[in-house]
Design an enzyme around this catalytic site. Sequence first.
Site, PDB file in Angstrom:
ATOM      1  N   VAL A 113      -4.715  16.049  -2.583  1.00 25.22           N
ATOM      2  CA  VAL A 113      -3.964  15.095  -1.768  1.00 25.22           C
ATOM      3  C   VAL A 113      -2.787  14.586  -2.587  1.00 25.22           C
ATOM      4  CG1 VAL A 113      -4.061  12.958  -0.438  1.00 25.22           C
ATOM      5  CG2 VAL A 113      -6.075  14.426  -0.569  1.00 25.22           C
ATOM      6  N   ASP A 145     -19.750  12.502   4.039  1.00 29.26           N
ATOM      7  CA  ASP A 145     -19.448  12.228   2.633  1.00 29.26           C
ATOM      8  C   ASP A 145     -18.960  10.791   2.474  1.00 29.26           C
ATOM      9  OD1 ASP A 145     -19.314  12.837  -0.049  1.00 29.26           O
ATOM     10  OD2 ASP A 145     -17.284  13.637   0.043  1.00 29.26           O
ATOM     11  N   LYS A 163      -2.517  16.493   2.484  1.00 29.93           N
ATOM     12  CA  LYS A 163      -3.584  17.294   1.892  1.00 29.93           C
ATOM     13  C   LYS A 163      -3.241  18.766   2.070  1.00 29.93           C
ATOM     14  CE  LYS A 163      -8.031  16.428   2.031  1.00 29.93           C
ATOM     15  NZ  LYS A 163      -9.442  16.274   2.472  1.00 29.93           N
ATOM     16  N   GLY A 168     -13.303  18.124  -2.398  1.00 32.66           N
ATOM     17  CA  GLY A 168     -14.038  19.383  -2.459  1.00 32.66           C
ATOM     18  C   GLY A 168     -13.265  20.556  -1.903  1.00 32.66           C
ATOM     19  N   LEU A 220      -2.419  12.448  -5.726  1.00 31.79           N
ATOM     20  CA  LEU A 220      -3.220  11.238  -5.542  1.00 31.79           C
ATOM     21  C   LEU A 220      -4.683  11.478  -5.887  1.00 31.79           C
ATOM     22  CD1 LEU A 220      -1.820   9.880  -2.141  1.00 31.79           C
ATOM     23  CD2 LEU A 220      -1.409   8.959  -4.436  1.00 31.79           C
ATOM     24  N   GLY A 221      -5.170  12.673  -5.613  1.00 30.43           N
ATOM     25  CA  GLY A 221      -6.576  12.945  -5.879  1.00 30.43           C
ATOM     26  C   GLY A 221      -6.948  14.332  -5.419  1.00 30.43           C
TER      27      GLY A 221
END
Length: 926
Positions: A100, A210, A117, A96, A92-93
């Site tokens: 995920v 963040d 994750k 840092g 998914l992505g």
Amino acid sequence: MPKVRLPATASNDDFSRLEELFDQALSLPQQDRETYLLDTCAGDTDLLARLRALLAAHEDEEQVSDLHRQTQKEENTFQGRRLGPYELESLLGRGGMGAVYLAHRADGQYESKVAIKVVDLPLATDAFYDRFKQERQILARLTHPHIARLLDGGVSEDGILFLVMEHVEGTRIDDYCRSHKMTAEAKLRLFVAVCGAVQFAHQSLVIHRDLKPDNVLVSEDGAPHLLDFGTAKLMSSDGTADTRGLTREGFLSFTPAYASPEQVLGRSVTTSSDTYSLGVLLYQMLTERLPYELNDFTAEEMIRVICEQEISPPTSADRTFPDKDLEAILAKALRKEPEQRYQTADAFAADVQAYLDHLPVSARRGNLRYRARKFSRRHRLALSFTAALALTLLMGVFAVLRQTHAARVAEQNSEASAKDLSQLSDTLLTELDDAIKQLPGSTGAQQLLVARVLEHLDRMAQNPRSNSFTKVSLANAYVRLASLQASPYEQNIDDVPGALHSLEKATTILTTLAAATPSDATVLLALARAQDARGEILSFADDSAGAAKNLNDSVKTYEGLLKSPAASPALFFEAGSVIDTLGDVMGQDTGFADPEAALRDYRLAIDFDRRALAMNPDFKPSRRGLATMQMKIGNVELDEQPAVALIDFKAAMTMLDALPAVERSRLDLTRLRALLLRKQALSLSELGRYAEADSLFAQSTAIYMQIAAADPKDLRALRDLDRLLTNETFSVENEADPSLTVPAAAQQQESSSRQALARAEELEAQRAVTLEKLLQVSPGDVIPSQELAAVRVRLETLRLARRSPDDLTLRRDREALDTLRSAASKEAASTLVLDMAGHAFMDVRPTSLRDTAFALQCMERGTALTHRKVPSWLLSLAQAYRASGDPVRALASAREGLALLPQDNADRNFRLRRQLEYELKFSRKQ
């Protein structure tokens, strides 16, 4: 070969020469390159430096490429593999510190999509593993509708740490605003919801660090969801997050374009750092661009732009700007100095909400003209309504005066004027009031209605030529006005003195009329209502004797009216409502402390409701009344028989659910639903069924939060929320109490007690915020200030279980204790104040602040005020005796409390019984 950028100062000849030498150097083994460079450059230091730079850049890019290839390989390896009961599907992505993946439950237990994750293996140093474990702890504490929930977590057989999180299907918040073509107002309302989630995280002692569009997704229903607390930093004093080598490992825990100046400079990060990032986010939502551009992400560039450069003036294609208020809000949020920004997300949201409500914003110090313009704009409808209302009333007054003049010629015209006045008061103070009370955010409208109508009613009362009909209408108007001012059972503006004054005017008029015409049903009904209203308000003003007298007078007046063959269902319902209130007064611990009398009154009120329904099965007030009365019976039983009370609360909920949907949507019945959920949760907690209680507490919280959010000035909503948080904190602390541990579950209890105490700390922090809001709305109310002092002591006591006190903490605790001592030392101190002060001085940490002698005085006074009939007070007294070193009296008090509890097997795990038994056992040992 990767393309290496040559120095910009090189000429064409240099390029050829450099390229030739660079290629030759690359063809050599790495250990031979330096010797080759020294020989070839032959003292040309500039050429040597350039070649070294090119080789170093080449090596850096090779490492990056290797890392990228390794990452791609690992991502492909992870897809399709199992982590615990979950199977990974697709990437998914990447953030840092971890990648995920979309995954699904693959063990056949149930089907669900989740986000998992995992730590990147190339970065899996000890520091990153520690950070990953910390993220799991952080997410486990954050349960909020706008924060992605942690569902599971663990370590695979080959040592891979992973988190299982709620999979949020949504769109980046900036893309969502753009694709849905949202107005500025809609964007701001969405942003307020985001602030609510951030504020919740801050109250849970977590800073996100963040916040950016990638981490705020909006689902199709328009709800925002905060993601990725992997970079969050616990607001603790141990400094764990900063001493594990993360900086040395090169871990960048923020996105530069959204980072605050202190983050870029590596300084201490606080809640105002998140409000800065929220400011960047809001700027981007409103303008579709960032407040400044970073051309590259070197340290020098970040420091120059973020710490020194002013933000670009906000502009937008939708003509949102120029807008001085919004510009001031953004400017404050994006101040370089942390202390000059919004210190909390709540404060940021409050200013945005003020803008939406056309209130003055704190970021802009406007003059009187600015504030007047804001007042006019936000009250445009109310002012036009008030003007129309005033005009209508003035026209009514003019009509009355004109008709009074005509009455000198024709008596019948005076009666016509009276009827006009009756219609006016009934319409404005009954129908309009009922309509307003069902609207969220109606407090301001109610205040305007009260102020204007009271002014004109007082003028009308001065008319010496008013006849009986006019006077009854006027008295009824005063009674309805008093309900708006301070009825404890309805939405009100919390003006008890004003309400009692209005009722005094009504009863003076009606008592005189009743003496002159004792058989006039209209006069008697108005008098009964006035007596009832006065009794209700006095009961909540701690005047039990005055309340009982007025309520009994009202019951007698109704009894005379009910003898008439024409008695209606509405009359039976009204009479039952008075008996209901009388039951409340009889059952008050500090009043008459007679639960049996209270139960008799409640059952009699139910009988009156049933008689009304026998006459008209569709009579809605009585159908609603049955649910309320069943709940009140459960209230009486809750103190001593929670298992029985739980049955009654469930029965009341069944009655409520049986009402038509349009009825259940009423604001008063929405409150009743939240109350019934809270009462069921409290019953379950008293019986040791904490997991079931937690679920119902959460449902009740959602309703109360919605009501409170609709009208920030709704005192009743804030008080309801405070009571809920008080009950839930009490439940959570009981769950962690070793004296309540079931022997078979002792080991499990020990392992979960720390989590329970952490949750209690969060709830106490939320309660402190709620009480502060109460004081902002009603600054003259001393009770919330005393409760806030007790909450602050409790909060610090919970926190000191994890750390040592500092000077600031001790000073705050002493100030709070001084407030409680002052309040409890007064002769008229209530049982609430005595209970708060007694437990504060008995339980406070550090123990040097305790005053067990004063705590014992408070408990002795409270037990006396409740006539030694309340087992919970006898438990507190036993605890105070034990703390004071008097086990003999502690033993006697515990026995006395146990004797008041019925012997019922259904209540064998009853919290109060177990604590009293614990006191018996403990005192015997001493």
